[in-house]
Scaffold this motif. Structure first.
Motif: not given
Ligand code: LIP
Length: 284
Positions: A74, A92, A94, A173-174, A176, A202-204, A219, A221, A224, A228
């Motif tokens: 990433e 990391i 999340g 999840g949502f 940015y 907060g973490a896929a 789940y 989303e 991504l 992720d």
């Molecule tokens: C996060 C994803 C999560 C999503 C967050 C964010 P990051 O990845 O794992 O599912 O909802 O908005 O994108 O940015 O923490 O690596």
């Protein structure tokens, strides 16, 4: 060795576990009193020096143990090698939770052969859990705190039973981008009365491992990135979950839906009725 996969999987798994363990040690033991934070795609999309250092630590292990393999991370980029092994890394996942020292972040390391996941490791420092999976051989969670679950706290993972829709605990999840979040929030609001409840962790990577461990029933989303879900999707699949794109077809970073095989169709129809396709690029 935490599991007894066959030779190719065992070698790659050992490297993935070693790399993830080094990154967890760094982000946990060397977390500074104050983090240096910069933004990426939006004012809420952060990266800290620990994201960068964790990926560098992972890349150092990979360079020592698998010098000829490609790496896609990433923070420091790269690309998938279509003809060989590629390590797909989210140092990391999340980051917002890590920034706030809030539970719900993980180190994700996966080895892919071309476009197919071979091994995946998701390490959750907050709960002292390491999820891992080998393609075709199963998924496990190692947690020294869970010694009741088996020798050395290693538990074979299996999804929960096929809960009816109105008894499903659904993670999501949502994004940015605030406009995307507004649309995703409308879908979640429409979904909520029809399921048991919703969880936004907060973490896929952890959402997908939670499906595999039966801690949530499903789940979904949209939006991504490949890192992720590179490891978590293998954990969920090897634990028995069906993984598809929200609109149907093979799962992809822009669109993922994970659920019990007997329920994924019903959940998709409900999500479509809640307007989910308007949040999935390329779906409508
Ligand atoms: C996060 C994803 C999560 C999503 C967050 C964010 P990051 O990845 O794992 O599912 O909802 O908005 O994108 O940015 O923490 O690596």
């Amino acid at each position: 060795m935490l599991a007894e996969p066959s030779a190719p999987g065992a070698d790659l798994l050992e490297v993935a576990l070693l790399a993830a363990r080094e990154a967890v040690r760094l982000i946990h033991d060397e977390r500074p009193a104050s983090l240096e934070v910069s933004t990426k795609s939006s004012a809420t999309d952060h990266v800290t020096q620990m994201d960068l250092r964790a990926e560098e630590a992972i890349r150092s292990v990979l360079g020592d143990r698998r010098p000829g393999d490609a790496v896609l991370g990433e923070e420091h980029g790269g690309a998938i090698d279509p003809t060989g092994i590629t390590w797909v890394v989210d140092p990391i996942d999340g980051t917002t939770n890590y920034l706030y020292d809030h539970p719900g972040y993980a180190v994700s390391v996966a080895a892919w052969d071309g476009g197919s996941p071979l091994v995946g490791v998701v390490a959750d420092p907050t709960h002292d859990r390491t999820y891992f999976a080998v393609a075709g051989q199963g998924a496990w969670c190692a947690s020294p705190a869970d010694r009741a679950r088996g020798p050395a706290g290693i538990q074979r993972l299996a999804i929960g039973g096929p809960a009816p829709l109105d008894r499903m605990l659904v993670a999501t999840g949502f994004g940015y981008d605030s406009d995307r979040r507004a649309a995703q929030g409308r879908v979640a609001a429409a979904l909520l009365p029809h399921v048991r409840d919703i969880r936004r962790m907060g973490a896929a990577a952890l959402d997908l491992c939670s499906v595999g461990a039966g801690r949530v029933d499903a789940y979904y989303e949209a939006g991504l990135s490949v890192w992720d879900l590179a490891a978590g999707r293998l954990v969920a699949t090897e634990a028995g979950a069906a993984l598809e794109a929200i609109e149907g077809g093979p799962p992809r970073p822009g669109s993922i839906l994970a659920a019990h095989p007997e329920r994924i169709g019903d959940l998709r129809r409900l999500l479509v009725d809640c307007g989910v396709l308007s949040t999935v690029e390329g779906a409508d």
